[in-house]
Design a protein around this motif. Structure first.
Motif, PDB file in Angstrom:
ATOM      1  N   SER A  42       0.424  14.057 -14.210  1.00  0.00           N
ATOM      2  CA  SER A  42      -0.856  13.464 -13.280  1.00  0.00           C
ATOM      3  C   SER A  42      -1.666  14.995 -13.046  1.00  0.00           C
ATOM      4  N   GLN A  43      -1.344  16.028 -13.399  1.00  0.00           N
ATOM      5  CA  GLN A  43      -1.754  17.431 -12.955  1.00  0.00           C
ATOM      6  C   GLN A  43      -3.312  17.592 -13.081  1.00  0.00           C
ATOM      7  N   ALA A  44      -4.086  16.824 -13.947  1.00  0.00           N
ATOM      8  CA  ALA A  44      -5.343  16.899 -14.018  1.00  0.00           C
ATOM      9  C   ALA A  44      -6.016  15.547 -13.292  1.00  0.00           C
ATOM     10  N   ALA A  45      -5.308  14.928 -12.535  1.00  0.00           N
ATOM     11  CA  ALA A  45      -5.861  13.871 -11.863  1.00  0.00           C
ATOM     12  C   ALA A  45      -6.164  14.009 -10.105  1.00  0.00           C
ATOM     13  N   THR A  46      -7.062  13.283  -9.845  1.00  0.00           N
ATOM     14  CA  THR A  46      -7.186  13.256  -8.351  1.00  0.00           C
ATOM     15  C   THR A  46      -7.026  11.866  -7.708  1.00  0.00           C
ATOM     16  N   ASP A  47      -6.127  11.488  -7.050  1.00  0.00           N
ATOM     17  CA  ASP A  47      -5.724  10.147  -6.539  1.00  0.00           C
ATOM     18  C   ASP A  47      -5.504  10.011  -5.153  1.00  0.00           C
ATOM     19  N   ASP A  48      -6.436   9.756  -4.343  1.00  0.00           N
ATOM     20  CA  ASP A  48      -6.102   9.848  -2.888  1.00  0.00           C
ATOM     21  C   ASP A  48      -5.363   8.468  -2.270  1.00  0.00           C
ATOM     22  N   GLU A  49      -5.560   7.630  -3.263  1.00  0.00           N
ATOM     23  CA  GLU A  49      -4.656   6.466  -2.867  1.00  0.00           C
ATOM     24  C   GLU A  49      -3.295   6.469  -3.107  1.00  0.00           C
ATOM     25  N   LEU A  50      -2.813   7.280  -4.253  1.00  0.00           N
ATOM     26  CA  LEU A  50      -1.496   7.517  -4.639  1.00  0.00           C
ATOM     27  C   LEU A  50      -1.011   8.657  -3.547  1.00  0.00           C
ATOM     28  N   SER A  51      -1.666   9.613  -3.261  1.00  0.00           N
ATOM     29  CA  SER A  51      -1.600  10.651  -2.373  1.00  0.00           C
ATOM     30  C   SER A  51      -1.045   9.921  -0.940  1.00  0.00           C
ATOM     31  N   ALA A  52      -1.977   9.015  -0.526  1.00  0.00           N
ATOM     32  CA  ALA A  52      -1.465   8.633   0.654  1.00  0.00           C
ATOM     33  C   ALA A  52      -0.295   7.466   0.610  1.00  0.00           C
ATOM     34  N   MET A  53      -0.017   6.857  -0.567  1.00  0.00           N
ATOM     35  CA  MET A  53       1.147   6.137  -0.799  1.00  0.00           C
ATOM     36  C   MET A  53       2.490   7.126  -0.382  1.00  0.00           C
ATOM     37  N   LEU A  54       2.550   8.242  -1.099  1.00  0.00           N
ATOM     38  CA  LEU A  54       3.496   9.040  -1.113  1.00  0.00           C
ATOM     39  C   LEU A  54       3.628   9.735   0.185  1.00  0.00           C
ATOM     40  N   ILE A  55       2.954   9.801   0.932  1.00  0.00           N
ATOM     41  CA  ILE A  55       2.733  10.589   2.472  1.00  0.00           C
ATOM     42  C   ILE A  55       3.428   9.481   3.161  1.00  0.00           C
ATOM     43  N   ALA A  56       3.150   8.208   3.146  1.00  0.00           N
ATOM     44  CA  ALA A  56       3.642   7.142   3.791  1.00  0.00           C
ATOM     45  C   ALA A  56       5.325   6.882   3.458  1.00  0.00           C
ATOM     46  N   ASP A  57       5.486   7.364   2.089  1.00  0.00           N
ATOM     47  CA  ASP A  57       6.966   6.992   1.687  1.00  0.00           C
ATOM     48  C   ASP A  57       7.911   8.430   2.052  1.00  0.00           C
ATOM     49  N   VAL A  58       7.195   9.571   2.017  1.00  0.00           N
ATOM     50  CA  VAL A  58       7.947  10.804   2.071  1.00  0.00           C
ATOM     51  C   VAL A  58       9.248  10.807   3.260  1.00  0.00           C
ATOM     52  N   ALA A  59       9.052  10.334   4.398  1.00  0.00           N
ATOM     53  CA  ALA A  59      10.213  10.354   5.567  1.00  0.00           C
ATOM     54  C   ALA A  59      11.261   9.733   5.056  1.00  0.00           C
ATOM     55  N   THR A  60      11.317   8.713   4.150  1.00  0.00           N
ATOM     56  CA  THR A  60      12.417   7.774   3.789  1.00  0.00           C
ATOM     57  C   THR A  60      13.175   8.442   2.521  1.00  0.00           C
ATOM     58  N   MET A  61      12.738   9.450   1.835  1.00  0.00           N
ATOM     59  CA  MET A  61      13.175   9.997   0.598  1.00  0.00           C
ATOM     60  C   MET A  61      14.079  10.977   0.726  1.00  0.00           C
ATOM     61  N   ARG A  62      15.116  11.170  -0.328  1.00  0.00           N
ATOM     62  CA  ARG A  62      16.120  12.190  -0.203  1.00  0.00           C
ATOM     63  C   ARG A  62      15.439  13.675  -0.579  1.00  0.00           C
ATOM     64  N   PRO A  63      16.194  14.775  -0.139  1.00  0.00           N
ATOM     65  CA  PRO A  63      15.488  15.989  -0.436  1.00  0.00           C
ATOM     66  C   PRO A  63      14.856  16.287  -1.712  1.00  0.00           C
ATOM     67  N   PRO A  64      15.539  16.077  -2.687  1.00  0.00           N
ATOM     68  CA  PRO A  64      14.645  16.510  -4.070  1.00  0.00           C
ATOM     69  C   PRO A  64      13.502  15.628  -4.373  1.00  0.00           C
ATOM     70  N   ALA A  65      13.728  14.136  -4.034  1.00  0.00           N
ATOM     71  CA  ALA A  65      12.402  13.578  -4.075  1.00  0.00           C
ATOM     72  C   ALA A  65      11.331  13.758  -2.968  1.00  0.00           C
ATOM     73  N   GLN A  66      11.533  14.271  -1.794  1.00  0.00           N
ATOM     74  CA  GLN A  66      10.588  14.795  -1.004  1.00  0.00           C
ATOM     75  C   GLN A  66       9.973  15.768  -1.352  1.00  0.00           C
ATOM     76  N   ARG A  67      10.469  16.649  -2.078  1.00  0.00           N
ATOM     77  CA  ARG A  67       9.895  18.135  -2.665  1.00  0.00           C
ATOM     78  C   ARG A  67       8.680  17.603  -3.611  1.00  0.00           C
ATOM     79  N   TRP A  68       9.179  16.925  -4.542  1.00  0.00           N
ATOM     80  CA  TRP A  68       8.067  16.663  -5.674  1.00  0.00           C
ATOM     81  C   TRP A  68       7.009  15.541  -5.192  1.00  0.00           C
ATOM     82  N   ALA A  69       7.386  14.723  -4.083  1.00  0.00           N
ATOM     83  CA  ALA A  69       6.379  13.723  -3.846  1.00  0.00           C
ATOM     84  C   ALA A  69       5.341  14.569  -2.713  1.00  0.00           C
ATOM     85  N   VAL A  70       5.741  15.515  -1.976  1.00  0.00           N
ATOM     86  CA  VAL A  70       5.063  15.931  -1.287  1.00  0.00           C
ATOM     87  C   VAL A  70       4.116  17.091  -2.311  1.00  0.00           C
ATOM     88  N   PHE A  71       4.725  17.678  -3.027  1.00  0.00           N
ATOM     89  CA  PHE A  71       3.895  18.455  -4.038  1.00  0.00           C
ATOM     90  C   PHE A  71       2.768  17.585  -4.639  1.00  0.00           C
TER      91      PHE A  71
END
Length: 169
Positions: A42-71
């Motif tokens: 997804s490196q060539a894409a911009t998607d504010d909707e997916l970005s917001a979904m990931l931010i909403a999910d990030v606190a419930t993720m395990r550390p490795p998943a948190q890293r990639w989701a935040v990135f």
């Protein structure tokens, strides 16, 4: 016949609803390699909707998943520094991932360097190290958070008091 040595990778330019669901599942998966691949495709894409979904999910993720989701959340946003600013007061794993993302940006775009300085002065050694801190472990940090169990430990402790696997970085 010659073969190019550079790998060919195709990135999504636009993310549709089905792809958004698949990328979100990959980024929130406990399987680290799925989380690593999702930002790549997804490196060539911009998607504010997916970005917001990931931010909403990030606190419930395990550390490795948190890293990639935040990135991915920062990268997919039209305003990556704005997303990073919203994560400054999040949990330690999210702060460390955000600091790591900003470190990779190298001080650009504008605002990244100031945010990174804030992470370099975080109370938690894990966040400081993700931001690139290289000084004495007890100079600024008051605690360190275990990579294995995510529990906070006093900066003077060498081993995690909460699990048998963690030790101070």
């Amino acid at each position: 016949m010659s073969h190019p040595t550079a790998p060919r990778m195709k990135s999504l330019a636009v993310i549709n609803a089905d792809q958004r669901t698949t990328l979100r599942a990959a980024l929130t998966s406990p399987c680290g390699w799925l989380g690593l691949l999702a930002p790549m495709v997804s490196q060539a894409a911009t998607d504010d909707e997916l970005s917001a979904m990931l931010i909403a999910d990030v606190a419930t993720m395990r550390p490795p998943a948190q890293r990639w989701a935040v990135f991915a959340a920062c990268h997919l946003a039209t305003d990556p520094i704005g997303v990073a600013e919203r994560l400054v007061d999040a949990d330690v794993g999210t702060r460390a991932a955000t600091a790591g993302y900003l470190k990779q940006l190298g001080g650009t775009p504008e605002g990244a360097a100031a945010l990174n300085r804030r992470f370099l002065n975080d109370d938690d050694l894990r966040v400081q190290l993700a931001a690139g801190y290289q000084g004495p472990v007890d100079a600024v940090a008051k605690v360190w958070t275990c990579w294995s169990c995510s529990q906070e430990n006093d900066i003077a402790a060498e081993d995690c008091a909460h699990c048998a696997h963690g030790s101070r970085p």
